[in-house]
Design a protein around this motif. Sequence first.
Motif, PDB file in Angstrom:
ATOM      1  N   ALA A   1     -17.641 -74.603 -34.605  1.00  0.00           N
ATOM      2  CA  ALA A   1     -17.992 -73.343 -33.941  1.00  0.00           C
ATOM      3  C   ALA A   1     -18.952 -72.508 -34.774  1.00  0.00           C
ATOM      4  O   ALA A   1     -19.648 -71.648 -34.229  1.00  0.00           O
ATOM      5  CB  ALA A   1     -16.717 -72.541 -33.659  1.00  0.00           C
ATOM      6  N   TYR A   2     -19.004 -72.741 -36.089  1.00  0.00           N
ATOM      7  CA  TYR A   2     -19.790 -71.869 -36.957  1.00  0.00           C
ATOM      8  C   TYR A   2     -21.054 -72.513 -37.526  1.00  0.00           C
ATOM      9  O   TYR A   2     -21.976 -71.805 -37.951  1.00  0.00           O
ATOM     10  CB  TYR A   2     -18.919 -71.372 -38.122  1.00  0.00           C
ATOM     11  N   GLY A   3     -21.111 -73.833 -37.564  1.00  0.00           N
ATOM     12  CA  GLY A   3     -22.299 -74.474 -38.112  1.00  0.00           C
ATOM     13  C   GLY A   3     -22.540 -74.056 -39.553  1.00  0.00           C
ATOM     14  O   GLY A   3     -21.636 -74.104 -40.391  1.00  0.00           O
ATOM     15  N   ASP A   4     -23.776 -73.595 -39.837  1.00  0.00           N
ATOM     16  CA  ASP A   4     -24.126 -73.222 -41.209  1.00  0.00           C
ATOM     17  C   ASP A   4     -24.009 -71.714 -41.448  1.00  0.00           C
ATOM     18  O   ASP A   4     -24.662 -71.159 -42.324  1.00  0.00           O
ATOM     19  CB  ASP A   4     -25.538 -73.706 -41.552  1.00  0.00           C
ATOM     20  N   ASP A   5     -23.161 -71.041 -40.686  1.00  0.00           N
ATOM     21  CA  ASP A   5     -22.961 -69.605 -40.828  1.00  0.00           C
ATOM     22  C   ASP A   5     -22.552 -69.249 -42.266  1.00  0.00           C
ATOM     23  O   ASP A   5     -21.659 -69.870 -42.849  1.00  0.00           O
ATOM     24  CB  ASP A   5     -21.866 -69.161 -39.850  1.00  0.00           C
ATOM     25  N   TRP A   6     -23.168 -68.214 -42.830  1.00  0.00           N
ATOM     26  CA  TRP A   6     -22.910 -67.845 -44.238  1.00  0.00           C
ATOM     27  C   TRP A   6     -21.471 -67.378 -44.461  1.00  0.00           C
ATOM     28  O   TRP A   6     -20.883 -67.684 -45.493  1.00  0.00           O
ATOM     29  CB  TRP A   6     -23.887 -66.766 -44.701  1.00  0.00           C
ATOM     30  N   TRP A   7     -20.924 -66.633 -43.497  1.00  0.00           N
ATOM     31  CA  TRP A   7     -19.558 -66.142 -43.696  1.00  0.00           C
ATOM     32  C   TRP A   7     -18.568 -67.296 -43.671  1.00  0.00           C
ATOM     33  O   TRP A   7     -17.672 -67.371 -44.530  1.00  0.00           O
ATOM     34  CB  TRP A   7     -19.175 -65.126 -42.617  1.00  0.00           C
ATOM     35  N   TYR A   8     -18.728 -68.193 -42.723  1.00  0.00           N
ATOM     36  CA  TYR A   8     -17.816 -69.327 -42.644  1.00  0.00           C
ATOM     37  C   TYR A   8     -17.905 -70.184 -43.909  1.00  0.00           C
ATOM     38  O   TYR A   8     -16.874 -70.660 -44.419  1.00  0.00           O
ATOM     39  CB  TYR A   8     -18.120 -70.185 -41.413  1.00  0.00           C
TER      40      TYR A   8
ATOM     41  N   TYR B   1     -17.814 -74.331 -55.287  1.00  0.00           N
ATOM     42  CA  TYR B   1     -18.925 -73.666 -55.976  1.00  0.00           C
ATOM     43  C   TYR B   1     -20.218 -73.808 -55.173  1.00  0.00           C
ATOM     44  O   TYR B   1     -20.951 -72.830 -54.967  1.00  0.00           O
ATOM     45  CB  TYR B   1     -19.091 -74.261 -57.374  1.00  0.00           C
ATOM     46  N   ASP B   2     -20.502 -75.010 -54.697  1.00  0.00           N
ATOM     47  CA  ASP B   2     -21.738 -75.237 -53.932  1.00  0.00           C
ATOM     48  C   ASP B   2     -21.738 -74.429 -52.627  1.00  0.00           C
ATOM     49  O   ASP B   2     -22.756 -73.832 -52.260  1.00  0.00           O
ATOM     50  CB  ASP B   2     -21.898 -76.726 -53.618  1.00  0.00           C
ATOM     51  N   LEU B   3     -20.610 -74.411 -51.927  1.00  0.00           N
ATOM     52  CA  LEU B   3     -20.530 -73.649 -50.681  1.00  0.00           C
ATOM     53  C   LEU B   3     -20.722 -72.158 -50.927  1.00  0.00           C
ATOM     54  O   LEU B   3     -21.438 -71.481 -50.181  1.00  0.00           O
ATOM     55  CB  LEU B   3     -19.175 -73.878 -50.011  1.00  0.00           C
ATOM     56  N   SER B   4     -20.095 -71.635 -51.973  1.00  0.00           N
ATOM     57  CA  SER B   4     -20.232 -70.207 -52.248  1.00  0.00           C
ATOM     58  C   SER B   4     -21.655 -69.853 -52.626  1.00  0.00           C
ATOM     59  O   SER B   4     -22.182 -68.822 -52.200  1.00  0.00           O
ATOM     60  CB  SER B   4     -19.249 -69.776 -53.346  1.00  0.00           C
TER      61      SER B   4
ATOM     62  N   ALA C   1     -27.892 -67.097 -48.753  1.00  0.00           N
ATOM     63  CA  ALA C   1     -28.230 -66.575 -47.425  1.00  0.00           C
ATOM     64  C   ALA C   1     -27.859 -65.106 -47.287  1.00  0.00           C
ATOM     65  O   ALA C   1     -28.552 -64.346 -46.595  1.00  0.00           O
ATOM     66  CB  ALA C   1     -27.520 -67.403 -46.361  1.00  0.00           C
ATOM     67  N   GLN C   2     -26.769 -64.689 -47.912  1.00  0.00           N
ATOM     68  CA  GLN C   2     -26.261 -63.314 -47.797  1.00  0.00           C
ATOM     69  C   GLN C   2     -25.759 -62.893 -49.185  1.00  0.00           C
ATOM     70  O   GLN C   2     -24.599 -63.074 -49.521  1.00  0.00           O
ATOM     71  CB  GLN C   2     -25.120 -63.260 -46.771  1.00  0.00           C
ATOM     72  N   PRO C   3     -26.636 -62.317 -49.991  1.00  0.00           N
ATOM     73  CA  PRO C   3     -26.282 -62.057 -51.397  1.00  0.00           C
ATOM     74  C   PRO C   3     -25.063 -61.158 -51.596  1.00  0.00           C
ATOM     75  O   PRO C   3     -24.427 -61.227 -52.658  1.00  0.00           O
ATOM     76  CB  PRO C   3     -27.551 -61.401 -51.961  1.00  0.00           C
TER      77      PRO C   3
ATOM     78  N   ALA D   1     -22.305 -61.308 -49.793  1.00  0.00           N
ATOM     79  CA  ALA D   1     -21.175 -61.921 -49.093  1.00  0.00           C
ATOM     80  C   ALA D   1     -19.935 -61.888 -49.983  1.00  0.00           C
ATOM     81  O   ALA D   1     -19.781 -62.704 -50.892  1.00  0.00           O
ATOM     82  CB  ALA D   1     -21.510 -63.358 -48.689  1.00  0.00           C
ATOM     83  N   GLY D   2     -19.052 -60.941 -49.716  1.00  0.00           N
ATOM     84  CA  GLY D   2     -17.917 -60.719 -50.588  1.00  0.00           C
ATOM     85  C   GLY D   2     -16.959 -61.892 -50.666  1.00  0.00           C
ATOM     86  O   GLY D   2     -16.454 -62.224 -51.746  1.00  0.00           O
ATOM     87  N   HIS D   3     -16.661 -62.541 -49.534  1.00  0.00           N
ATOM     88  CA  HIS D   3     -15.728 -63.665 -49.567  1.00  0.00           C
ATOM     89  C   HIS D   3     -16.302 -64.833 -50.362  1.00  0.00           C
ATOM     90  O   HIS D   3     -15.570 -65.540 -51.055  1.00  0.00           O
ATOM     91  CB  HIS D   3     -15.381 -64.111 -48.148  1.00  0.00           C
ATOM     92  N   SER D   4     -17.608 -65.017 -50.274  1.00  0.00           N
ATOM     93  CA  SER D   4     -18.251 -66.100 -51.019  1.00  0.00           C
ATOM     94  C   SER D   4     -18.210 -65.810 -52.509  1.00  0.00           C
ATOM     95  O   SER D   4     -17.937 -66.707 -53.323  1.00  0.00           O
ATOM     96  CB  SER D   4     -19.701 -66.254 -50.547  1.00  0.00           C
ATOM     97  N   ALA D   5     -18.471 -64.555 -52.872  1.00  0.00           N
ATOM     98  CA  ALA D   5     -18.368 -64.165 -54.280  1.00  0.00           C
ATOM     99  C   ALA D   5     -16.938 -64.334 -54.774  1.00  0.00           C
ATOM    100  O   ALA D   5     -16.699 -64.748 -55.919  1.00  0.00           O
ATOM    101  CB  ALA D   5     -18.838 -62.722 -54.451  1.00  0.00           C
ATOM    102  N   HIS D   6     -15.981 -64.022 -53.914  1.00  0.00           N
ATOM    103  CA  HIS D   6     -14.578 -64.167 -54.278  1.00  0.00           C
ATOM    104  C   HIS D   6     -14.233 -65.632 -54.535  1.00  0.00           C
ATOM    105  O   HIS D   6     -13.532 -65.950 -55.518  1.00  0.00           O
ATOM    106  CB  HIS D   6     -13.711 -63.604 -53.151  1.00  0.00           C
ATOM    107  N   ALA D   7     -14.693 -66.516 -53.676  1.00  0.00           N
ATOM    108  CA  ALA D   7     -14.437 -67.944 -53.882  1.00  0.00           C
ATOM    109  C   ALA D   7     -15.027 -68.415 -55.203  1.00  0.00           C
ATOM    110  O   ALA D   7     -14.384 -69.152 -55.965  1.00  0.00           O
ATOM    111  CB  ALA D   7     -15.011 -68.750 -52.722  1.00  0.00           C
ATOM    112  N   ARG D   8     -16.249 -67.975 -55.500  1.00  0.00           N
ATOM    113  CA  ARG D   8     -16.874 -68.375 -56.763  1.00  0.00           C
ATOM    114  C   ARG D   8     -16.081 -67.826 -57.951  1.00  0.00           C
ATOM    115  O   ARG D   8     -15.909 -68.510 -58.968  1.00  0.00           O
ATOM    116  CB  ARG D   8     -18.320 -67.887 -56.816  1.00  0.00           C
ATOM    117  N   ALA D   9     -15.591 -66.591 -57.828  1.00  0.00           N
ATOM    118  CA  ALA D   9     -14.787 -66.011 -58.906  1.00  0.00           C
ATOM    119  C   ALA D   9     -13.561 -66.863 -59.192  1.00  0.00           C
ATOM    120  O   ALA D   9     -13.190 -67.077 -60.362  1.00  0.00           O
ATOM    121  CB  ALA D   9     -14.375 -64.586 -58.532  1.00  0.00           C
ATOM    122  N   HIS D  10     -12.917 -67.371 -58.143  1.00  0.00           N
ATOM    123  CA  HIS D  10     -11.739 -68.210 -58.339  1.00  0.00           C
ATOM    124  C   HIS D  10     -12.106 -69.543 -58.974  1.00  0.00           C
ATOM    125  O   HIS D  10     -11.339 -70.083 -59.791  1.00  0.00           O
ATOM    126  CB  HIS D  10     -11.019 -68.430 -57.018  1.00  0.00           C
ATOM    127  N   VAL D  11     -13.245 -70.093 -58.619  1.00  0.00           N
ATOM    128  CA  VAL D  11     -13.678 -71.348 -59.242  1.00  0.00           C
ATOM    129  C   VAL D  11     -13.819 -71.161 -60.747  1.00  0.00           C
ATOM    130  O   VAL D  11     -13.320 -71.963 -61.549  1.00  0.00           O
ATOM    131  CB  VAL D  11     -15.000 -71.838 -58.624  1.00  0.00           C
TER     132      VAL D  11
END
Length: 430
Positions: free
Chosen positions: A148-155, A173-176, A182-184, A186-196
């Motif tokens: 449903a989301y394809g390459d959407d940055w939030w997903y 790491y690569d996904l985040s 795409a969306q500098p 993007a809080g959830h993406s930054a959060h995922a990277r922080a956990h990595v």
Amino acid sequence: MVSRDRYGLAVTTAPAAAAEYDRGLGGVLSLRTGAAEAFASSVVLDPTFALGHAALALVGHDLCIQVDIAARMRDAERWAHRGTPREQSHVAAVLAHLRGDGRPIVRHLEQYPVDALLLSAAVPTIAFAGVTEVPEQAWSIVEAAAPAYGDDWWYAGLLAFVRQEQGRFDEAYDLSCTSLAAQPDAGHSAHARAHVHYETGDHHAGLAWMDAWVTGAGARIESLTHFSWHAALHEMSLGDLDAVRRRYESQLRPEHATGCRSLVDTGSLLVRWALSPGAEAVPGLEGVATSVGPDVLVRPATPFLGMHAAVALLALGDGAGLASLAGWTASHAHPTHREVVAPLARALALLHAGQHSAGATALAALEGSIWRVGGSDAQRELVEEVRIAALLRSGRWDEARLLLDRRLDRRPSARDVAWRTTCCAGSADA
């Protein structure tokens, strides 16, 4: 009148109210400030807008934002019939969740996976506590939504968080990084990277990246205290308690936090800091208690908040509060409150009474179930660290050392090495 949200879903309201709702949705998805205000604006513009009322109730409940949740639930239910079948299902799912049943959200997402607000609510992240207790179920919900989301940055950022929970750190790491490109902000993406960075023990690089992001692209993020908390975890792991103090003073004092973040971020940091070997003059949690108010501490909205409330009450030396929390959660409709938070509060009450060995034994009994409260492994380590401190205080050196060896197998930590040295010294003296 039917408008559309950013993912093309019908929104039954006038264009101006729909635009405010979509702004609120965007705020939740990126973690930018102002999401609750935008949802509130949407129902001011259209008091019959059921989705706006439901969204405001949802963020009020999960984020401890000052919202008349009962009134918003009432109005969402009152006006839901004006919406499309998808909107009616959305409202019903939110109302059920707020009443303690997350299953309708899961069923809703099977039919409407692109309903991003509810996909966000379904999975434990910074924004929401989640509606599932089994991590694999949350993972499957996110993974099933991929077409449903394809390459959407939030997903991509949401999937990155799932991948790091699965231990697939390179993929996470690569996904985040793809999402942030795409969306500098993007809080959830930054959060995922922080956990990595944290889970792999990449403390120096993680700290440098986090400091750069929170003062750059992420400066408008609503939950900046959580990212500061992540940075402080790196500093603590490196054994730099002076840096932890500076970060607390500049970024993590209770007045810097929004809603429950004062408890979840500031409160948990203060406890973990105070438990650290060599810690001195650590501020108390009185400011945190004032910030969140007594209701959050003894009647937490979610089991995740209940875990943090229990530890905060112990740190405050509030035995009466622990007893109230234990009693309230023991009779709660939510099974995790009854089966995890209530026994946690009782175990911490033993520590408050000076019964450290009994408390450590009670905490050990919860090791296999504490994951049910939600949140991340890094957040739930709070309970593990209280248990280690209890073992040390009761002279159970070998058990404490085994726990610390497990932690050091997960990731390097100068703090845990110092703790382990304390165990070895105590064991030698025994």
